[in-house]
Design a protein around this motif. Structure first.
Motif, mmCIF file in Angstrom:
data_model
loop_
_atom_site.group_PDB
_atom_site.id
_atom_site.type_symbol
_atom_site.label_atom_id
_atom_site.label_comp_id
_atom_site.label_asym_id
_atom_site.label_seq_id
_atom_site.Cartn_x
_atom_site.Cartn_y
_atom_site.Cartn_z
ATOM 1 N N ASP A 61 0.779 -1.184 -0.041
ATOM 2 C CA ASP A 61 -0.450 -0.195 -0.264
ATOM 3 C C ASP A 61 0.687 1.114 -0.449
ATOM 4 O O ASP A 61 1.553 1.587 0.629
ATOM 5 C CB ASP A 61 -0.604 0.272 1.112
ATOM 6 C CG ASP A 61 -1.914 1.068 2.027
ATOM 7 O OD1 ASP A 61 -2.423 0.860 0.211
ATOM 8 O OD2 ASP A 61 -1.730 2.368 2.532
ATOM 9 N N GLY A 62 0.155 2.409 -1.211
ATOM 10 C CA GLY A 62 1.286 3.164 -0.982
ATOM 11 C C GLY A 62 0.377 4.766 -0.745
ATOM 12 O O GLY A 62 0.972 5.989 -1.196
ATOM 13 N N SER A 63 -0.793 3.948 -0.317
ATOM 14 C CA SER A 63 -1.576 5.555 -0.186
ATOM 15 C C SER A 63 -1.402 6.351 0.965
ATOM 16 O O SER A 63 -2.258 6.941 1.004
ATOM 17 C CB SER A 63 -3.181 4.793 -0.878
ATOM 18 O OG SER A 63 -3.270 4.070 0.672
ATOM 19 N N GLY A 64 -0.379 5.132 1.516
ATOM 20 C CA GLY A 64 -0.484 5.965 3.104
ATOM 21 C C GLY A 64 -1.302 5.431 4.853
ATOM 22 O O GLY A 64 -2.184 5.156 5.802
ATOM 23 N N LEU A 65 -2.611 4.524 4.021
ATOM 24 C CA LEU A 65 -3.814 3.949 5.327
ATOM 25 C C LEU A 65 -2.668 3.136 5.732
ATOM 26 O O LEU A 65 -3.375 2.647 6.759
ATOM 27 C CB LEU A 65 -4.597 3.240 3.663
ATOM 28 C CG LEU A 65 -6.174 4.291 3.383
ATOM 29 C CD1 LEU A 65 -6.808 3.682 3.032
ATOM 30 C CD2 LEU A 65 -6.813 5.030 3.948
ATOM 31 N N PHE B 84 -0.176 1.823 5.910
ATOM 32 C CA PHE B 84 1.774 2.194 6.414
ATOM 33 C C PHE B 84 1.510 4.323 7.121
ATOM 34 O O PHE B 84 1.275 4.406 6.279
ATOM 35 C CB PHE B 84 2.615 1.404 6.584
ATOM 36 C CG PHE B 84 2.527 -0.086 6.116
ATOM 37 C CD1 PHE B 84 3.097 -0.507 6.814
ATOM 38 C CD2 PHE B 84 2.330 -0.030 4.765
ATOM 39 C CE1 PHE B 84 2.865 -1.952 7.088
ATOM 40 C CE2 PHE B 84 2.044 -1.835 4.677
ATOM 41 C CZ PHE B 84 2.541 -2.726 5.462
ATOM 42 N N ASP B 85 2.258 3.821 8.252
ATOM 43 C CA ASP B 85 1.711 4.990 8.250
ATOM 44 C C ASP B 85 3.434 5.996 9.244
ATOM 45 O O ASP B 85 4.220 5.473 9.945
ATOM 46 C CB ASP B 85 1.227 6.175 9.504
ATOM 47 C CG ASP B 85 1.312 7.620 9.490
ATOM 48 O OD1 ASP B 85 2.122 8.703 9.132
ATOM 49 O OD2 ASP B 85 1.487 7.776 10.858
ATOM 50 N N ASP B 86 4.468 6.516 7.960
ATOM 51 C CA ASP B 86 5.974 6.512 7.708
ATOM 52 C C ASP B 86 6.392 4.613 8.715
ATOM 53 O O ASP B 86 7.689 4.881 9.621
ATOM 54 C CB ASP B 86 5.657 7.630 9.153
ATOM 55 C CG ASP B 86 5.566 9.235 9.062
ATOM 56 O OD1 ASP B 86 5.840 9.200 7.338
ATOM 57 O OD2 ASP B 86 5.152 9.556 9.646
ATOM 58 N N THR C 279 -1.000 0.266 10.723
ATOM 59 C CA THR C 279 -1.632 1.392 11.501
ATOM 60 C C THR C 279 -2.701 0.829 12.059
ATOM 61 O O THR C 279 -2.844 -0.590 11.126
ATOM 62 C CB THR C 279 -2.842 2.342 10.091
ATOM 63 O OG1 THR C 279 -2.977 1.517 8.972
ATOM 64 C CG2 THR C 279 -1.410 3.619 9.221
#
Length: 79
Positions: free
Chosen positions: A32-36, A38-40, A44
């Motif tokens: 996943d590259g949208s940020g959903l 993984f956060d930094d 998540t």
């Protein structure tokens, strides 16, 4: 309890389909590259919830598929 041939094949196909779908989903979740997910770089809550859904679906797909496989094998022994 005896399962009919169509029900046995349906359950087996459902188990295989479940594994195919959820493996694809987990691969996409991991990348996943949208940020959903993984956060930094840290997972998540979205990631953990969907990973849990995938694991439960793997287990249920395996159980349902195994029941279907047993039904198919039992029908072949009696034929």
């Amino acid at each position: 309890m005896k399962l009919s041939r169509p029900v046995s094949w349906f359950l087996l196909a459902f188990g295989v389909w479940s594994w195919f779908i959820w493996i694809t989903f987990v691969k996409n979740l991991w990348k996943d590259g949208s940020g959903l997910a993984f956060d930094d770089g840290d997972p998540t809550a979205y990631f953990w919830v969907h990973l849990t859904l995938a694991v439960v679906s793997f287990v249920l797909g395996t159980v349902v598929g195994a029941i279907g496989l047993r039904g198919v094998r039992a029908l072949r022994r009696t034929s």
